[in-house]
Design an enzyme around this catalytic site. Structure first.
Site, mmCIF file in Angstrom:
data_model
loop_
_atom_site.group_PDB
_atom_site.id
_atom_site.type_symbol
_atom_site.label_atom_id
_atom_site.label_comp_id
_atom_site.label_asym_id
_atom_site.label_seq_id
_atom_site.Cartn_x
_atom_site.Cartn_y
_atom_site.Cartn_z
ATOM 1 N N SER A 263 46.980 -65.545 111.255
ATOM 2 C CA SER A 263 47.722 -65.322 109.696
ATOM 3 C C SER A 263 47.842 -66.447 109.057
ATOM 4 O O SER A 263 48.521 -65.981 108.585
ATOM 5 C CB SER A 263 49.166 -64.728 110.695
ATOM 6 O OG SER A 263 50.020 -65.832 111.524
ATOM 7 N N LYS A 306 59.537 -63.016 110.579
ATOM 8 C CA LYS A 306 58.344 -63.889 109.657
ATOM 9 C C LYS A 306 59.222 -63.806 108.812
ATOM 10 O O LYS A 306 59.652 -64.963 107.705
ATOM 11 C CB LYS A 306 57.465 -63.888 109.358
ATOM 12 C CG LYS A 306 56.432 -64.592 110.321
ATOM 13 C CD LYS A 306 54.424 -63.842 110.110
ATOM 14 C CE LYS A 306 54.011 -64.468 111.135
ATOM 15 N NZ LYS A 306 51.822 -63.443 110.869
#
Length: 356
Positions: A263, A306
């Site tokens: 990611s 996140k």
């Protein structure tokens, strides 16, 4: 039809004493658990009406055949505001009563609880926060018993006196806009984290160097991002001789901590493009997403954690893959209100938002 809770199933392992995961396969499989045989009593049991609930910190260590038989529900970590409210309403009262103090003998300030949350604990939940609250209350209870004080107001000074210097520094975004320095977002066992990605260019022969204890997947993300930058050099405005005459060094700080996962792809691309163009990356922007050689931003997991990390770090804008736009509704109201979350489809859109 009882409910049976299996706690911490990600911690089970196989050794010479047996393999619990194999036994659980039979127990949790609806097609087999009606005739589960207990190997100790050697008798069959009908477990088909039992509701099993299992917990785990991370799904990765759970054996794949076992995970396949489970329906997974992911619970995000708490935001700091949620932790503060949990501490005010429940944890301080629970610990005060457990230590035999009256309500009039101890009063907590919000600033003291915020200090505990930000600088003395690092977790997705509140287990350690409760432990530290208990630690402070024990010290106050001892002082009351010894006759030194009759009651206490817990302030910043009381916390530092009881618990010592700050243990953790808050995850912070990059303090200023610089070429090649990007706020990436990572998912860890204790929730989300801000991952600073740094790229540096200097005279050389076109080599690329990677440091920061990166795993194989992350190394491949850097290589894919670098190939993408080279293929788009003309469109980006990078002269081709730059790739022959300069070496590039990509580093992810906290070198002692292993890091892996796909990611960080768009963050790697942004860092490389920024340093080769000598254009600063906006310091209040963070990003997460996998990158392809066609320049597409692919969806990622752990968006809740996140975005909470981005909010905690003081970021204003978060770039996410367009494929994760459907997950925005699942984010907490606080995160949605305080962060500008922008879905992007391609790396061109990423650079448009990220570069000054």
């Amino acid at each position: 039809n009882p409910v049976i809770l299996l706690d911490e199933v990600d911690k089970i392992g196989a050794d010479f004493r047996g393999d619990p995961a194999s036994a659980l396969l039979e127990v949790l499989d609806p097609n087999q658990n009606s005739t589960f045989v207990d190997r100790y009593l050697d008798l069959p049991f009908d477990l088909s009406q039992v509701l099993f609930i299992a917990t785990a910190n991370q799904p990765d260590p759970i054996p794949a055949p076992l995970l396949d038989r489970m329906e997974v529900t992911s619970l995000p970590g708490y935001t700091e505001t949620e932790k503060l409210n949990i501490a005010k309403k429940y944890l301080t009262t629970k610990q005060r009563e457990a230590h035999g103090l009256k309500k009039s003998q101890i009063k907590w300030t919000d600033q003291a609880l915020e200090l505990l949350i930000e600088h003395y604990t690092r977790e997705a939940g509140v287990r350690n926060l409760e432990r530290e609250v208990g630690h402070v209350i024990r010290g106050i209870a001892a002082s009351i018993v010894e006759g030194d004080i009759e009651s206490s107001k817990v302030t910043l000074k009381v916390i530092e006196d009881r618990l010592g210097p700050k243990r953790y520094e808050r995850d912070a975004k990059v303090s200023e806009s610089l070429p090649g320095v990007v706020n990436g977002l990572a998912y860890t066992a204790v929730g989300g984290d801000v991952l600073h990605i740094e790229a540096l260019a200097y005279p050389g022969s076109g080599e690329i160097k990677l440091t920061g204890q990166l795993g194989e997947v992350m190394k491949e993300s850097v290589e894919a991002a670098y190939s993408l930058v080279r293929s788009r050099a003309k469109a980006l405005g990078i002269k081709k001789r730059v790739f022959r005459e300069q070496d590039v060094h990509v580093h992810v700080p906290a070198g002692a901590i292993p890091k892996d996962g796909p990611s960080a792809g768009i963050a790697m691309f942004t860092a490389l493009a920024s340093v080769l163009l000598d254009r600063p990356v906006r310091h209040n922007v963070a990003m997460t997403g996998e990158v392809t050689l066609r320049g597409l931003a692919l969806p990622i997991g752990g968006l809740k954690e996140k975005t909470i990390a981005a909010l905690r770090a003081g970021v204003k804008k978060v770039l996410i893959p367009a494929g994760n736009a459907k997950d925005i509704l699942e984010l907490t109201e606080e995160v949605r209100n305080r962060l500008e979350i922008i879905p992007v489809r391609t790396v061109d859109e990423v650079l448009e938002h990220a570069l000054e």
